[in-house]
Scaffold this active site. Structure first.
Site, PDB file in Angstrom:
ATOM      1  N   SER B 101       0.763  -1.105  -0.176  1.00  0.00           N
ATOM      2  CA  SER B 101       0.063  -0.212   0.003  1.00  0.00           C
ATOM      3  C   SER B 101       0.755   1.320  -0.048  1.00  0.00           C
ATOM      4  CB  SER B 101      -1.059   0.001   1.273  1.00  0.00           C
ATOM      5  OG  SER B 101      -2.150   0.798   0.997  1.00  0.00           O
ATOM      6  N   ASP B 255      -8.184  -5.584  -6.095  1.00  0.00           N
ATOM      7  CA  ASP B 255      -7.760  -4.178  -5.459  1.00  0.00           C
ATOM      8  C   ASP B 255      -8.445  -3.323  -6.087  1.00  0.00           C
ATOM      9  OD1 ASP B 255      -6.671  -2.123  -4.078  1.00  0.00           O
ATOM     10  OD2 ASP B 255      -4.730  -3.165  -3.801  1.00  0.00           O
ATOM     11  N   HIS B 285      -7.301  -5.205  -1.713  1.00  0.00           N
ATOM     12  CA  HIS B 285      -6.371  -4.692  -1.392  1.00  0.00           C
ATOM     13  C   HIS B 285      -5.640  -5.450   0.067  1.00  0.00           C
ATOM     14  CE1 HIS B 285      -3.653  -1.231  -0.706  1.00  0.00           C
ATOM     15  NE2 HIS B 285      -3.932  -1.197   0.553  1.00  0.00           N
TER      16      HIS B 285
END
Lengths: 318, 318
Positions: B101, B255, B285
């Site tokens: 991330s 995602d 994600h």
């Protein structure tokens, strides 16, 4: 409330209202040269309960006003529409029921609740049962609006401006696809920057006289949508199997809250020889929305219109 | 702040911190039998500025506390980490930089800012430039939190509980895929209902001592992420082309804010022979997040770990 043109002896076409909320927002799909040509069909566009024109928290007197407005289910909308169509217009059959988003949910509900009336159906960018992920998205909208300063448990004097803006900005991420934003397709709607688009299109939409309690009423209707809850059925699958209407089911390729695989699942359970036909492209949920400012003959509208024409030219399912 | 094990004379592995925010949240990828085995590698896990452990709005004295905390850019994090690695640990090279991330964003930034140090890189579920759609999502989080009752321009006494819950519920829709919710994969994390999951996992995470101003500082860092803004470069593409590290770039199939096509674009511009390797499955994600409660040897963790092992066993890019 209704577009009434053409010979009333013909079966009507019912265009269910959606989460753009007001009947005139559906005009992009109706007109000369379109499948829904008022010279040929008697086109009916009802407004949803809670949309501010039909009975709503904002226009209902006490004690049922504001946050005290009763919960509304998809079946409540469909039963009110059924009375309109049968008692006011005296119709026995509908040549086509179609709708976008929550209008698609009502389309499914019509085909389940009144299979003897619905000859054809075209639900686009919507589902027969609100998916769990969709509920998570809806809960986020509700959480942001009800947490906002000035919402005051729905007993606000003036609608909370910042809460409505937050609501709009959450919607902005879901209403169009990632690729729509990457490709800056908002330029096609006349905007010159991303922020200009979010403020003009999204905030502008939700600040244009929307009442928060109205929004929450419709959101709650959406949240609970499930044709499986129709009296007489034990499951969504069983309700879908009862459908007799000829159907083309049209999710959009990149719709983020009604993804195509959900409608593939629905079609796999539907009676009536349903066809899944995915609207291609990057416009996401708004592939079916006739977004204000978009060219009338854009690819998505043309694609949906062609399916409606094909359905209307073909046999009835009943 | 750092996991320090193994011979410090070896090149370090730098695991950049991500938006789970705290160094211990990275332990799922580190351990005996993993690629990041502390018996073999000197593993460094820095905390991001703004995460409440490093310098943050919540722990900085006036006049820079709370909403007056200065804006932080990805490069600020990387330069602080660079000083840690070179001045405190005396390392000249990093065998591998990796992160999830925002940690992936820092990984890209490391490879661009210090190409002479980064031998290999493995950014997963993150991007070198925050995409426009991702910014729309981030703006929705900011709008909901700052609009909430009690936020008071960031000068709250007690953090606004309902605003943090709204923040959590927006995140809930984005953090996992539609299919994750449809398949009720949250059961794998020990939850018994959808609401139980949203309250326990999401609200629990954001109510567990998170400070709103800290969240907004990190959000702002994320919003502005772009390796193309590194001094000496004119564009994201040019910065990507300067990368020399051997790279495996790993977006997750579903995602919702770092979709695989964005990383395919990044890889198409990267130097160093970068490979795109999509993490398959429905975890969205959190395929790269080592979600609390998930089995340590789940398919996603195993997939990422295998790529890290492959990279570390192969040649350096410098």
């Amino acid at each position: 409330m209704r577009t009434r043109c053409g010979p009333p002896s013909r079966a009507g076409c019912l265009t269910c209202r959606d989460d753009r909320f007001r009947h005139w927002d559906n005009e992009w799909l109706i007109g000369e040269g379109r499948a829904l040509d008022p010279a040929r069909w008697f086109v009916i566009v009802p407004n949803m309960l809670g949309n501010g024109l039909s009975s709503s928290p904002s226009n209902t007197p006490a004690p049922d006003s504001g946050p005290s407005f009763p919960p509304i289910r998809v079946t409540d909308n469909v039963e009110a529409q059924h009375r309109l169509v049968t008692e006011v217009f005296g119709l026995e059959r509908l040549a086509l029921v179609l709708g976008w988003s929550m209008g698609a949910g009502q389309t499914y509900q019509w085909a389940v609740s009144h299979p003897e009336m619905v000859e054809r159906m075209l639900p686009f960018c919507g589902s027969p049962r609100t998916a769990p992920h969709n509920r998570v998205f809806l809960d986020s909208l509700r959480a942001a609006l009800t947490a906002s300063a000035g919402f005051d448990g729905g007993r606000y004097g003036v609608p909370p401006d910042r809460g409505l803006r937050a609501f709009a900005r959450i919607y902005a991420g879901w209403g169009f696809s990632q690729a729509f934003y990457w490709d800056e397709c908002w330029r096609e709607l006349g905007y010159t920057s991303l922020e200009d688009f979010v403020v003009g299109f999204w905030e502008g939409f939700f600040l244009d006289g929307r009442d928060p309690n109205n929004l929450l009423t419709m959101l709650d209707t959406w949240w609970h949508g499930d044709v499986g809850a129709t009296p007489g059925f034990d499951s969504t699958e069983q309700a879908l199997a009862s459908i007799r209407a000829r159907a083309i089911v049209m999710p959009a390729e990149k719709d983020l809250y009604f993804p195509p695989e959900d409608e593939a699942w629905a079609v796999s359970h539907m009676g009536g020889g349903a066809e899944l036909r995915v609207i291609p492209g990057v416009w996401g949920h708004f592939a079916g929305g006739g977004a204000p400012g978009r060219a009338p003959d854009n690819a998505d509208t043309t694609f949906i219109d062609a399916a409606a024409a094909e359905l209307l030219a073909g046999p009835s399912g009943i």
